[in-house]
Scaffold this motif. Structure first.
Motif, PDB file in Angstrom:
ATOM      1  N   VAL A  76      10.193   0.199  16.584  1.00  0.00           N
ATOM      2  CA  VAL A  76      11.277  -0.042  15.632  1.00  0.00           C
ATOM      3  C   VAL A  76      11.398  -1.533  15.339  1.00  0.00           C
ATOM      4  O   VAL A  76      11.538  -1.950  14.176  1.00  0.00           O
ATOM      5  CB  VAL A  76      12.612   0.534  16.162  1.00  0.00           C
ATOM      6  N   MET A  77      11.306  -2.353  16.367  1.00  0.00           N
ATOM      7  CA  MET A  77      11.424  -3.801  16.161  1.00  0.00           C
ATOM      8  C   MET A  77      10.198  -4.352  15.425  1.00  0.00           C
ATOM      9  O   MET A  77      10.314  -5.285  14.628  1.00  0.00           O
ATOM     10  CB  MET A  77      11.657  -4.518  17.485  1.00  0.00           C
ATOM     11  N   ALA A  78       9.028  -3.768  15.636  1.00  0.00           N
ATOM     12  CA  ALA A  78       7.844  -4.164  14.877  1.00  0.00           C
ATOM     13  C   ALA A  78       8.054  -3.857  13.394  1.00  0.00           C
ATOM     14  O   ALA A  78       7.672  -4.648  12.517  1.00  0.00           O
ATOM     15  CB  ALA A  78       6.604  -3.457  15.411  1.00  0.00           C
ATOM     16  N   MET A  79       8.670  -2.714  13.098  1.00  0.00           N
ATOM     17  CA  MET A  79       8.968  -2.366  11.708  1.00  0.00           C
ATOM     18  C   MET A  79       9.980  -3.345  11.126  1.00  0.00           C
ATOM     19  O   MET A  79       9.841  -3.787   9.987  1.00  0.00           O
ATOM     20  CB  MET A  79       9.477  -0.928  11.628  1.00  0.00           C
ATOM     21  N   ARG A  80      10.991  -3.707  11.909  1.00  0.00           N
ATOM     22  CA  ARG A  80      11.997  -4.657  11.441  1.00  0.00           C
ATOM     23  C   ARG A  80      11.330  -5.993  11.076  1.00  0.00           C
ATOM     24  O   ARG A  80      11.610  -6.580  10.033  1.00  0.00           O
ATOM     25  CB  ARG A  80      13.048  -4.858  12.544  1.00  0.00           C
ATOM     26  N   ARG A  81      10.438  -6.457  11.964  1.00  0.00           N
ATOM     27  CA  ARG A  81       9.729  -7.729  11.696  1.00  0.00           C
ATOM     28  C   ARG A  81       8.850  -7.606  10.457  1.00  0.00           C
ATOM     29  O   ARG A  81       8.795  -8.526   9.632  1.00  0.00           O
ATOM     30  CB  ARG A  81       8.892  -8.140  12.900  1.00  0.00           C
ATOM     31  N   THR A 101      10.011   6.538   6.229  1.00  0.00           N
ATOM     32  CA  THR A 101      11.461   6.611   6.054  1.00  0.00           C
ATOM     33  C   THR A 101      12.167   6.553   7.404  1.00  0.00           C
ATOM     34  O   THR A 101      13.189   5.862   7.557  1.00  0.00           O
ATOM     35  CB  THR A 101      11.846   7.901   5.304  1.00  0.00           C
ATOM     36  N   THR A 102      11.636   7.248   8.383  1.00  0.00           N
ATOM     37  CA  THR A 102      12.227   7.235   9.718  1.00  0.00           C
ATOM     38  C   THR A 102      12.207   5.838  10.310  1.00  0.00           C
ATOM     39  O   THR A 102      13.233   5.339  10.810  1.00  0.00           O
ATOM     40  CB  THR A 102      11.484   8.226  10.638  1.00  0.00           C
ATOM     41  N   LEU A 103      11.066   5.169  10.239  1.00  0.00           N
ATOM     42  CA  LEU A 103      10.979   3.804  10.776  1.00  0.00           C
ATOM     43  C   LEU A 103      11.882   2.848  10.014  1.00  0.00           C
ATOM     44  O   LEU A 103      12.526   1.975  10.607  1.00  0.00           O
ATOM     45  CB  LEU A 103       9.531   3.304  10.747  1.00  0.00           C
ATOM     46  N   TRP A 104      11.945   2.997   8.703  1.00  0.00           N
ATOM     47  CA  TRP A 104      12.846   2.163   7.888  1.00  0.00           C
ATOM     48  C   TRP A 104      14.288   2.334   8.358  1.00  0.00           C
ATOM     49  O   TRP A 104      14.989   1.351   8.602  1.00  0.00           O
ATOM     50  CB  TRP A 104      12.723   2.555   6.410  1.00  0.00           C
TER      51      TRP A 104
END
Length: 143
Positions: A76-81, A101-104
């Motif tokens: 999740v934090m990798a997606m945020r970055r 969509t889930t990761l977003w």
């Protein structure tokens, strides 16, 4: 090309092809995030191919693959970055758009966005986040 707006900053899509990235750029997007592992399906473009096509069209690119492994805070934090790095608006894609969509939503919840708001945005785009509701609420509370 099936781009489904999630909010003003992101749209989800099923698998994109390198030759579609010109249209992504023409539609006003500045970045692309690939949430698909390489070699998940025969014939799918590799991350390297997508990165090269994105660069050729002036799009920022990130690869945050989600395969069969369980969701984790690190992912999740990798997606945020990645979302912060590629800029907005961005197109997020995987095989169907569901993982993207889930990761977003999880990355946005980790940034403090409301779980109900994220769930409503995803539903409007045709994605069901109900299996992740507890995780969304937990992340939003910790954000």
């Amino acid at each position: 090309m099936d781009l489904r707006p999630l909010d003003n900053c992101a749209s989800a899509a099923p698998q994109l092809q390198p030759d579609e990235l010109a249209a992504v750029r023409a539609a006003g997007y500045v970045g692309v995030i690939n949430n698909r592992p390489d070699d998940e399906e025969p014939g799918q473009p590799t991350s390297a191919e997508m990165a090269a096509a994105a660069a050729a069209h002036g799009l920022a690119y990130a690869h945050v693959p989600l395969g069969r492994e369980p969701l984790s805070r690190e992912l999740v934090m990798a997606m945020r970055r990645a979302m912060d790095t590629v800029g907005a608006p961005a197109v997020l894609f995987c095989r169907s758009g569901t993982r993207s969509t889930t990761l977003w939503a999880l990355a946005e919840a980790a940034n403090g966005r409301d779980a109900d708001e994220l769930t409503a945005h995803a539903a409007k785009a045709g994605y069901d986040l109900s299996p992740y509701r507890a995780m969304l609420i937990s992340l939003a509370g910790a954000g």
